[in-house]
Design a protein around this motif. Structure first.
Motif, PDB file in Angstrom:
ATOM      1  N   MET A   1      82.203  62.408   1.113  1.00  0.00           N
ATOM      2  CA  MET A   1      82.055  63.277   2.292  1.00  0.00           C
ATOM      3  C   MET A   1      82.916  64.527   2.140  1.00  0.00           C
ATOM      4  N   ASP A   2      82.386  65.654   2.607  1.00  0.00           N
ATOM      5  CA  ASP A   2      83.132  66.907   2.584  1.00  0.00           C
ATOM      6  C   ASP A   2      84.411  66.747   3.405  1.00  0.00           C
ATOM      7  N   ILE A   3      85.554  67.060   2.808  1.00  0.00           N
ATOM      8  CA  ILE A   3      86.839  66.921   3.506  1.00  0.00           C
ATOM      9  C   ILE A   3      86.897  67.757   4.774  1.00  0.00           C
ATOM     10  N   THR A   4      86.073  68.816   4.848  1.00  0.00           N
ATOM     11  CA  THR A   4      86.089  69.714   6.000  1.00  0.00           C
ATOM     12  C   THR A   4      85.843  68.970   7.306  1.00  0.00           C
ATOM     13  N   TYR A   5      85.024  67.921   7.257  1.00  0.00           N
ATOM     14  CA  TYR A   5      84.699  67.176   8.463  1.00  0.00           C
ATOM     15  C   TYR A   5      85.926  66.486   9.063  1.00  0.00           C
ATOM     16  N   LYS A   6      86.923  66.219   8.230  1.00  0.00           N
ATOM     17  CA  LYS A   6      88.110  65.522   8.709  1.00  0.00           C
ATOM     18  C   LYS A   6      89.268  66.466   9.031  1.00  0.00           C
ATOM     19  N   LEU A   7      89.066  67.760   8.844  1.00  0.00           N
ATOM     20  CA  LEU A   7      90.118  68.717   9.177  1.00  0.00           C
ATOM     21  C   LEU A   7      90.229  68.871  10.687  1.00  0.00           C
ATOM     22  N   PRO A   8      91.445  69.053  11.216  1.00  0.00           N
ATOM     23  CA  PRO A   8      91.597  69.284  12.659  1.00  0.00           C
ATOM     24  C   PRO A   8      91.004  70.633  13.057  1.00  0.00           C
ATOM     25  N   HIS A   9      90.631  70.754  14.297  1.00  0.00           N
ATOM     26  CA  HIS A   9      89.912  71.933  14.789  1.00  0.00           C
ATOM     27  C   HIS A   9      90.542  73.271  14.399  1.00  0.00           C
ATOM     28  N   PRO A  10      91.866  73.471  14.535  1.00  0.00           N
ATOM     29  CA  PRO A  10      92.438  74.783  14.201  1.00  0.00           C
ATOM     30  C   PRO A  10      92.217  75.183  12.745  1.00  0.00           C
ATOM     31  N   VAL A  11      92.094  74.183  11.875  1.00  0.00           N
ATOM     32  CA  VAL A  11      91.896  74.448  10.451  1.00  0.00           C
ATOM     33  C   VAL A  11      90.409  74.524  10.121  1.00  0.00           C
ATOM     34  N   ARG A  12      89.648  73.641  10.727  1.00  0.00           N
ATOM     35  CA  ARG A  12      88.207  73.542  10.418  1.00  0.00           C
ATOM     36  C   ARG A  12      87.455  74.827  10.730  1.00  0.00           C
ATOM     37  N   VAL A  13      87.828  75.495  11.818  1.00  0.00           N
ATOM     38  CA  VAL A  13      87.086  76.703  12.223  1.00  0.00           C
ATOM     39  C   VAL A  13      87.350  77.881  11.285  1.00  0.00           C
ATOM     40  N   LEU A  14      88.301  77.714  10.352  1.00  0.00           N
ATOM     41  CA  LEU A  14      88.617  78.767   9.382  1.00  0.00           C
ATOM     42  C   LEU A  14      88.415  78.284   7.943  1.00  0.00           C
ATOM     43  N   SER A  15      87.655  77.205   7.771  1.00  0.00           N
ATOM     44  CA  SER A  15      87.629  76.502   6.486  1.00  0.00           C
ATOM     45  C   SER A  15      86.707  77.100   5.430  1.00  0.00           C
ATOM     46  N   SER A  16      86.039  78.196   5.716  1.00  0.00           N
ATOM     47  CA  SER A  16      85.225  78.881   4.712  1.00  0.00           C
ATOM     48  C   SER A  16      85.349  80.382   4.920  1.00  0.00           C
ATOM     49  N   GLU A  17      84.956  81.141   3.918  1.00  0.00           N
ATOM     50  CA  GLU A  17      85.042  82.595   4.019  1.00  0.00           C
ATOM     51  C   GLU A  17      84.158  83.118   5.154  1.00  0.00           C
ATOM     52  N   LYS A  18      82.988  82.509   5.311  1.00  0.00           N
ATOM     53  CA  LYS A  18      82.062  82.913   6.379  1.00  0.00           C
ATOM     54  C   LYS A  18      82.657  82.632   7.758  1.00  0.00           C
ATOM     55  N   LEU A  19      83.202  81.409   7.944  1.00  0.00           N
ATOM     56  CA  LEU A  19      83.795  81.056   9.230  1.00  0.00           C
ATOM     57  C   LEU A  19      85.012  81.923   9.529  1.00  0.00           C
ATOM     58  N   GLU A  20      85.804  82.187   8.508  1.00  0.00           N
ATOM     59  CA  GLU A  20      86.984  83.026   8.694  1.00  0.00           C
ATOM     60  C   GLU A  20      86.588  84.430   9.139  1.00  0.00           C
ATOM     61  N   SER A  21      85.504  84.954   8.578  1.00  0.00           N
ATOM     62  CA  SER A  21      85.022  86.285   8.960  1.00  0.00           C
ATOM     63  C   SER A  21      84.564  86.303  10.419  1.00  0.00           C
ATOM     64  N   GLU A  22      83.863  85.237  10.828  1.00  0.00           N
ATOM     65  CA  GLU A  22      83.393  85.151  12.211  1.00  0.00           C
ATOM     66  C   GLU A  22      84.563  85.068  13.189  1.00  0.00           C
ATOM     67  N   ILE A  23      85.583  84.274  12.833  1.00  0.00           N
ATOM     68  CA  ILE A  23      86.756  84.145  13.692  1.00  0.00           C
ATOM     69  C   ILE A  23      87.517  85.465  13.776  1.00  0.00           C
ATOM     70  N   THR A  24      87.595  86.191  12.673  1.00  0.00           N
ATOM     71  CA  THR A  24      88.274  87.490  12.663  1.00  0.00           C
ATOM     72  C   THR A  24      87.589  88.450  13.630  1.00  0.00           C
ATOM     73  N   GLN A  25      86.254  88.446  13.637  1.00  0.00           N
ATOM     74  CA  GLN A  25      85.509  89.301  14.559  1.00  0.00           C
ATOM     75  C   GLN A  25      85.746  88.883  16.008  1.00  0.00           C
ATOM     76  N   ARG A  26      85.762  87.579  16.242  1.00  0.00           N
ATOM     77  CA  ARG A  26      85.978  87.076  17.602  1.00  0.00           C
ATOM     78  C   ARG A  26      87.392  87.414  18.079  1.00  0.00           C
ATOM     79  N   ASP A  27      88.370  87.249  17.197  1.00  0.00           N
ATOM     80  CA  ASP A  27      89.748  87.578  17.556  1.00  0.00           C
ATOM     81  C   ASP A  27      89.892  89.063  17.882  1.00  0.00           C
ATOM     82  N   SER A  28      89.146  89.893  17.147  1.00  0.00           N
ATOM     83  CA  SER A  28      89.182  91.334  17.397  1.00  0.00           C
ATOM     84  C   SER A  28      88.657  91.653  18.792  1.00  0.00           C
TER      85      SER A  28
END
Length: 372
Positions: A1-28
């Motif tokens: 199983m992909d380890i990402t599924y077991k990451l806690p929410h604060p880490v999981r939402v930033l766990s890929s380059e795509k997700l990190e980009s989306e969060i950066t836009q939302r934070d902006s």
């Protein structure tokens, strides 16, 4: 199983380059609405009011989707909890599987004041179990039950004659429990459910709730009953109030356990170690490799039993003659207030370990005597 599924929410939402980009836009977007406001002094309720006031396009978009004002506020809050956690570099604590299972079988005494219900840090995330083995659930109306994964917690004091207090005065339901001429503290919480067994890593469950504490002598159990009574018949929470009740109780036990200091913690600084490694690299390819790894690592404190005892509930304690002693029974762990100090004039909350009591089969606890 992909380890990402077991990451806690604060880490999981930033766990890929795509997700990190989306969060950066939302934070902006959130930053445009909030500016340089001092987040550590702001409750989630107040931050939501600012976003709804200063971002009319956000409100208009969600209204076009058919959302009510209440649900638009929930949508804003669900973004603000992780935003505040990230901006203030919140701490992550993880309960070990032993501690979490132990606390699920623990009672909160009726004499425990809510004054002891305080997070160990003003802004943190508590991860329940190290491997998503909690038996507790959080409910999502679209995807059903999710394993209780953790909770964001933030504590703020609200002072009289401030913009925050003025905002709370607009809430008529709070006037029954809060004197707006006096300070009170808000313990904001957002529970998260795991995506394990679901369709993707962001297929989770979120549930927001708060404590408004002005009378520190009110008991924890009374406050929990108040929340259930307040929201139990609310249409928005009709399907999940029982899940919320158990989650709130468990969260309260974890906070009490940590405040008792009857535990030992182990620090895992994986993220700090990788950042240190990256700072010494010169190869762009290696830096990229470690940056990708960085997204799925995090620093945390794992909370474990102080003496590392494994507590076992043995159901059959029988005499050699086959007779069962009537007085021997299993006593669940529980929190209670203990007198201490000069003349036993002070009180503190302590944790009483589960054990077999009474009869000749009650197990004895061994003590290790330390020598200087």
């Amino acid at each position: 199983m992909d380890i990402t599924y077991k990451l806690p929410h604060p880490v999981r939402v930033l766990s890929s380059e795509k997700l990190e980009s989306e969060i950066t836009q939302r934070d902006s977007f959130i930053y445009e609405a909030l500016g340089d406001i001092e987040l550590e002094h702001c409750s989630i309720d107040y931050l939501v009011s600012l976003v709804l006031e200063k971002a009319p396009k956000f409100v208009a978009y969600h209204k076009a989707q058919g959302m009510t004002d209440h649900n638009i506020g929930i949508a804003a809050a669900s973004m603000l909890f992780p935003y505040k956690f990230r901006k203030l570099e919140g701490n992550i604590l993880t309960t070990s599987n032993d501690v979490d299972g132990l606390l699920e079988q623990t009672d909160i005494g009726d004499d425990i004041p809510i004054a002891y219900l305080r997070p160990p840090f003003k802004n943190c995330y508590i991860e329940f179990t190290e491997n998503r083995s909690s038996s507790l659930m959080i409910y999502n109306s679209d995807s059903g039950e999710h394993i209780l994964e953790g909770v964001y917690i933030s504590e703020v004091e609200i002072l009289p004659n401030t913009p925050q207090m003025n905002q709370y005065q607009k809430n008529s339901s709070l006037s029954q429990i809060i004197d707006f001429e006096k300070p009170f503290r808000v313990v904001d919480m957002m529970f998260t459910g795991s995506p394990l067994g679901k369709s993707h890593v962001l297929d989770d469950a979120l549930r927001i709730q708060g404590f408004y504490v002005q009378d520190d002598d009110k008991t924890v159990n009374d406050e929990l009953k108040l929340i259930v009574a307040e929201y139990g018949n609310d249409d928005d929470f009709a399907n999940d109030i029982n899940y919320l009740e158990l989650a709130l109780s468990h969260m309260a036990k974890v906070l009490l356990f940590v405040n008792c200091k009857q535990y030992r913690d182990t620090a895992f600084n994986e993220r700090k170690e990788i950042l240190k490694k990256i700072s010494s690299l010169k190869s762009p390819a290696k830096i990229k490799k470690y940056n990708n790894k960085l997204r799925k690592t995090y620093d945390r404190l794992i909370i474990k039993p102080e003496d590392n005892v494994v507590y076992v509930h043995t159901k059959n304690h029988e005499h050699s003659s086959g007779l069962r002693p009537k007085k021997a029974h299993w006593r669940k762990g529980h929190f209670r207030m203990q007198p201490y100090g000069l003349g036993s004039s002070k009180r503190k909350v302590i944790y009483i370990e589960p054990t077999v009591v009474g009869g000749i089969f009650a197990e004895k606890k061994s003590y290790n005597i330390r020598t200087k």
